[in-house]
Design an enzyme around this catalytic site. Structure first.
Site, PDB file in Angstrom:
ATOM      1  N   GLU A  41       5.918  13.423  64.528  1.00  0.00           N
ATOM      2  CA  GLU A  41       5.526  12.980  65.865  1.00  0.00           C
ATOM      3  C   GLU A  41       4.472  11.882  65.776  1.00  0.00           C
ATOM      4  O   GLU A  41       3.888  11.640  64.712  1.00  0.00           O
ATOM      5  CB  GLU A  41       4.997  14.189  66.643  1.00  0.00           C
ATOM      6  CG  GLU A  41       6.064  15.276  66.791  1.00  0.00           C
ATOM      7  CD  GLU A  41       5.583  16.517  67.525  1.00  0.00           C
ATOM      8  OE1 GLU A  41       4.360  16.666  67.738  1.00  0.00           O
ATOM      9  OE2 GLU A  41       6.447  17.346  67.878  1.00  0.00           O
ATOM     10  N   GLU A  52      16.527  16.163  62.018  1.00  0.00           N
ATOM     11  CA  GLU A  52      17.907  15.777  61.672  1.00  0.00           C
ATOM     12  C   GLU A  52      17.968  14.279  61.373  1.00  0.00           C
ATOM     13  O   GLU A  52      18.651  13.846  60.429  1.00  0.00           O
ATOM     14  CB  GLU A  52      18.861  16.095  62.824  1.00  0.00           C
ATOM     15  CG  GLU A  52      18.950  17.567  63.182  1.00  0.00           C
ATOM     16  CD  GLU A  52      17.948  17.992  64.259  1.00  0.00           C
ATOM     17  OE1 GLU A  52      16.805  17.488  64.252  1.00  0.00           O
ATOM     18  OE2 GLU A  52      18.324  18.846  65.079  1.00  0.00           O
TER      19      GLU A  52
HETATM   20  N1  THU Z   1      13.012  18.506  67.305  1.00  0.00           N
HETATM   21  C1  THU Z   1      13.693  18.297  66.150  1.00  0.00           C
HETATM   22  O1  THU Z   1      13.142  17.783  65.167  1.00  0.00           O
HETATM   23  N2  THU Z   1      14.995  18.663  66.097  1.00  0.00           N
HETATM   24  C2  THU Z   1      15.641  19.325  67.089  1.00  0.00           C
HETATM   25  O2  THU Z   1      16.817  19.642  66.932  1.00  0.00           O
HETATM   26  C3  THU Z   1      14.939  19.655  68.340  1.00  0.00           C
HETATM   27  C4  THU Z   1      13.611  19.036  68.503  1.00  0.00           C
HETATM   28  C5  THU Z   1      11.584  18.146  67.335  1.00  0.00           C
HETATM   29  C6  THU Z   1      11.213  16.862  68.047  1.00  0.00           C
HETATM   30  C7  THU Z   1       9.773  17.125  68.423  1.00  0.00           C
HETATM   31  O3  THU Z   1       8.936  16.807  67.315  1.00  0.00           O
HETATM   32  C8  THU Z   1       9.718  18.618  68.637  1.00  0.00           C
HETATM   33  O4  THU Z   1      10.854  19.165  67.998  1.00  0.00           O
HETATM   34  C9  THU Z   1       9.707  19.044  70.078  1.00  0.00           C
HETATM   35  O5  THU Z   1      10.689  18.396  70.819  1.00  0.00           O
END
Ligand code: THU
Length: 130
Positions: A41, A52
């Protein structure tokens, strides 16, 4: 190493200070390579980059091109579903029949196919008349 073990391990490296939601992903390419990613993030775009997408970027950077199977894991009440953008990214590099396993850190899992996750995907063929 199994995809589950690899995704569980890389999840620990996730940088998720805004959501506090750590996600790990691991994929096996059709060439046999194991590639991993975690969510990263940032303050301007707190959703950052998904796990992913990270695993796909690692696959491409390593010179592999196609996904044979992919697994994602998070500490969620139910197996964590990939976001819409990740579904399109997975569909770019995987056949519709490729298995996508969604896991929780508690041991629940759900295996779907790419076509299950993104029915009616926009593909190159849709631009045939362009
Ligand atoms: N997130 C993922 O990395 N993969 C997913 O399949 C769902 C969401 C992450 C993005 C963000 O850092 C956090 O989860 C919350 O949305």
């Amino acid at each position: 190493m199994t995809l589950l073990a690899a995704a569980t391990k890389v999840r620990e490296n996730a940088y998720a200070p805004y959501s506090r939601f750590k996600v790990g992903a691991a994929l096996r390419s059709t060439a046999g390579g194991l590639h991993v990613g975690c969510n990263v993030e940032n303050v301007a775009y707190p959703e950052g980059t998904c796990a992913e997408a990270g695993a796909i970027a690692a696959m491409i950077a390593a010179g592999d091109r196609r996904i044979a199977e992919i697994l994602v894991i998070a500490d969620s009440p139910a197996p964590v579903p990939p976001c819409g953008g990740c579904r399109q990214k997975i569909a770019e590099f995987a056949d519709p029949t490729v298995p996508v396993t969604l896991c929780t850190t508690d041991g629940a899992s759900l295996t779907m196919t790419v076509a299950d996750l993104l029915p009616g995907a926009f593909t190159l063929a849709h631009m045939d008349k362009a």
